[in-house]
Design an enzyme around this catalytic site. Sequence first.
Site, PDB file in Angstrom:
ATOM      1  N   LYS A  42       0.819  -1.216   0.000  1.00 26.69           N
ATOM      2  CA  LYS A  42       0.000   0.000   0.000  1.00 26.69           C
ATOM      3  C   LYS A  42       0.857   1.273   0.000  1.00 26.69           C
ATOM      4  O   LYS A  42       0.361   2.357  -0.294  1.00 26.69           O
ATOM      5  CB  LYS A  42      -0.936   0.004   1.208  1.00 26.69           C
ATOM      6  CG  LYS A  42      -1.860  -1.203   1.224  1.00 26.69           C
ATOM      7  CD  LYS A  42      -3.289  -0.823   1.234  1.00 26.69           C
ATOM      8  CE  LYS A  42      -4.275  -1.928   0.968  1.00 26.69           C
ATOM      9  NZ  LYS A  42      -4.002  -3.265   1.460  1.00 26.69           N
TER      10      LYS A  42
HETATM   11  C1  PLP Z   1      -4.597  -4.406   0.967  1.00 27.16           C
HETATM   12  C2  PLP Z   1      -3.848  -5.672   0.910  1.00 27.16           C
HETATM   13  C3  PLP Z   1      -4.164  -6.681  -0.027  1.00 27.16           C
HETATM   14  C4  PLP Z   1      -5.343  -6.586  -0.962  1.00 27.16           C
HETATM   15  O1  PLP Z   1      -5.174  -5.604  -1.960  1.00 27.16           O
HETATM   16  P1  PLP Z   1      -6.433  -5.080  -2.787  1.00 27.16           P
HETATM   17  O2  PLP Z   1      -5.914  -4.018  -3.674  1.00 27.16           O
HETATM   18  O3  PLP Z   1      -7.410  -4.571  -1.773  1.00 27.16           O
HETATM   19  O4  PLP Z   1      -6.990  -6.244  -3.536  1.00 27.16           O
HETATM   20  C5  PLP Z   1      -3.365  -7.828  -0.080  1.00 27.16           C
HETATM   21  N1  PLP Z   1      -2.325  -7.976   0.777  1.00 27.16           N
HETATM   22  C6  PLP Z   1      -2.007  -7.044   1.685  1.00 27.16           C
HETATM   23  C7  PLP Z   1      -0.871  -7.310   2.603  1.00 27.16           C
HETATM   24  C8  PLP Z   1      -2.741  -5.856   1.789  1.00 27.16           C
HETATM   25  O5  PLP Z   1      -2.409  -4.928   2.708  1.00 27.16           O
END
Ligand code: PLP
Length: 428
Positions: free
Chosen positions: A105
């Site tokens: 993120k």
């Molecule tokens: C947010 C997140 C996801 C999922 O990503 P999306 O874009 O919501 O599909 C997967 N793994 C981790 C560690 C995350 O923080």
Amino acid sequence: MKYFSTNLISENASFKDALFNGLAPDGGLYMPVEIPELNNNLFNSNMSYPELATEIIHPFVENEISKNTLINICESAFNFPIPLIQLDDHLQILELFHGPTFAFKDFAARFMARTMQFFMEKEKMERTVLVATSGDTGSAVANGFYNVDGIKVIILYPSGRVSKIQEHQLTTLCGNITALEIQGNFDDCQKLVKTAFLDNEIQYQRPLSSANSINIARLIPQSVYYTWAWMKANRPKNIMISVPSGNFGNLTGGLIAKRMGLPIAKFIASVNSNDIFPKYLQSGEYLPQEGKQTLSNAMDVGDPSNFERIKSLFNSEIKSISKNISSVSINDEITSETIISIFNKYNYLADPHTAVGIKGLEKICSKNEKGIVLSTAHPGKFADAIEPIIKIKVDIPAKLKKAMEKEKNSIIIPNDFEVFKSFLINNY
Ligand SMILES: *Cc1c(COP(=O)(O)O)cnc(C)c1O
């Protein structure tokens, strides 16, 4: 570039308006009116990551952010390694967790923070960014916006329902970051945020922006690392990419990259027991559910918000969606088995989200096909979940340990909109 709303009622918006509004006024999600095609020279180039990011992102912000500014934004946002690890001839892992909060993120949050800062400096604006989090988003946003002039960030997180490490990441920065500990669950936090957006009195006194994945500015930078992975893998003709998915923002970034010309054979949307998407591909029916709690908690989503965008990309034709995406659901038991087997076979420790991605690839790829798995989090971030599974001590990065030593600083708020509103207007 202009952005349309997936509900098709609101007027098209500029990148800047889409960035600051988050959701379109008609409640739809913003999408670019056209997807630019990448130049062939780019695919054969040897650019650094920030250079590549600038080339890919520029058409989406053209006329609003110059290339010179954009390269500065990208150099400062993407200033960490993005290694592609080869486990064997058929399996490679793209590690997206080397940013400051140890989850992918960071790519989106750091880019978004810097583009907002750019527009705000030009216009001397002030903004409050509200974000509801079940864990990883809040810390990436807090970190991305930390010390950005003119921006205050308010994070709402459900009391007692995030991991210790995640809570410390959210509550120990202070400065322009305020953590509200809501006495409710994640859906309650999200509801408080949504209600605040619709409240004219709050919006008048304190203009709000959203940093949740409804924001298009979070998706665009996520197209870049797909291209990076393909280049690092020596430009394969036929490759699958498995994406551990929850709200499907990450995957949508990949679909956009493919539409720009990146030759990816197929995407695999690997999900945990929250299996709305694989069921949709099988039956053609999209049936949202309550989110179920699993080991890969950042993917515990019962109604993925980016589903609307995926439909929009393929004109709601399930045949073309299935041609581009396969989807597999992996339960906790198999996730645990995968963590163990990958560790034993390769001496490689995968966090539960990445393990879902690895197993998803294994299920769809035949023996002679090649695949890349996006690794979305550092295993140390989920040490609590992994240690009982592999029964060894998991290394926690020094930076995370440091956050654990700092004192938690949060404000407890009941799950009551009037209390929250009065906090936003008066006490802050
Ligand atoms: C947010 C997140 C996801 C999922 O990503 P999306 O874009 O919501 O599909 C997967 N793994 C981790 C560690 C995350 O923080």
